[in-house]
Design an enzyme around this catalytic site. Structure first.
Site, short mmCIF file in Angstrom:
data_model
loop_
_atom_site.label_atom_id
_atom_site.label_comp_id
_atom_site.label_asym_id
_atom_site.label_seq_id
_atom_site.Cartn_x
_atom_site.Cartn_y
_atom_site.Cartn_z
CB CYS A 87 -1.00 -0.02 1.16
SG CYS A 87 -2.34 1.20 0.99
CG HIS A 173 -3.54 -3.28 3.45
ND1 HIS A 173 -2.37 -2.88 4.05
CD2 HIS A 173 -4.11 -2.14 2.97
CE1 HIS A 173 -2.24 -1.56 3.96
NE2 HIS A 173 -3.28 -1.10 3.30
CD GLU A 175 -0.75 -5.78 5.39
OE1 GLU A 175 -0.96 -4.58 5.64
OE2 GLU A 175 -0.88 -6.26 4.24
#
Length: 233
Positions: A87, A173, A175
């Site tokens: 990002c 994202h 994660e």
């Protein structure tokens, strides 16, 4: 493998990176670049991960430490270190490669479909042609020169790109954990307005199960980075 990850906000959850490093026997250091950056770290690391953040890469006057982080990342790329930008991190890489970062026509917040382009890169081997990932961003950028477009979404034309064989930028994202998303709600709920690509808290919570699949996809990418690094030795 020695990993260094730059974390840009206090409640960013390092579970996905730390769990992978622990399972695979790698060393992970999480650092806050607003507190300290040491160029000597470049001699010690094999992989640099630049995580997301609520700031924009063009806000150097407001966040004076950004210039130092950019210089560090630039040197890591130049020296052939493996670099993964997530990002904000992908946007920083794009800027360093010559593409200005600017506001996208739409913000993407929530769980959105990522489409691969058919362009291949070894770090994405084994990932499906479509996957769902969490998003929370309003900035975007044009594809930098000498890079390959690897993925896009309906609202954002550059979701993943690669520079040569050692740098990968992901706008999305993989994660993010449910706990981190709940903290995002607590801090940034004002951004959840009625807009085409912004989901409500309820819609996002209903899809929390996607997080497990996303983290597995990130671990797959990290496995590929390790495999490719070992093959290059």
């Amino acid at each position: 493998m020695n990993m260094l990850a730059f974390r840009h906000f206090e409640f960013d959850d390092d579970y996905a990176l730390r769990s992978w490093a622990s399972l695979r026997g790698h060393r992970l250091e999480m650092r806050d670049p607003s507190v300290e950056i040491n160029t000597a770290w470049l001699d010690e690391i094999d992989l640099l991960v630049i995580c997301g953040g609520p700031m924009s890469v063009y806000e150097e006057e407001r966040f004076v430490w950004l210039a130092h982080e950019k210089q560090f990342v630039k040197q890591a790329i130049k020296r052939g270190k493996k670099v993964l930008g997530i990002c904000f991190g992908a946007q920083m890489i794009a800027e360093l490669l010559g593409s200005p970062v600017y506001r996208n026509a739409y913000k993407e917040i929530g769980w959105h479909t990522i489409n691969r382009t058919g362009e291949q890169h070894p770090w994405l081997d084994g990932l499906p042609e479509q996957l769902v990932s969490f998003q929370w961003h309003g900035d975007t950028f044009d594809l930098p020169a000498e890079t390959r477009l690897l993925a896009y979404s309906e609202a954002c034309k550059v979701q993943a790109f690669a520079y040569r064989e050692h740098v990968l930028g992901l706008q999305f994202h993989l994660e993010t954990t449910p706990a981190c998303i709940e903290s995002m709600f607590a801090h940034w709920s004002s951004e959840l307005i009625d807009a085409p690509y912004i989901q409500t808290e309820e819609q996002i919570r209903r899809q929390f199960g996607q997080s497990e699949h996303s983290i597995k996809a990130l671990h797959r990418i990290l496995d590929q980075i390790t495999t490719y690094a070992e093959a290059a030795c």
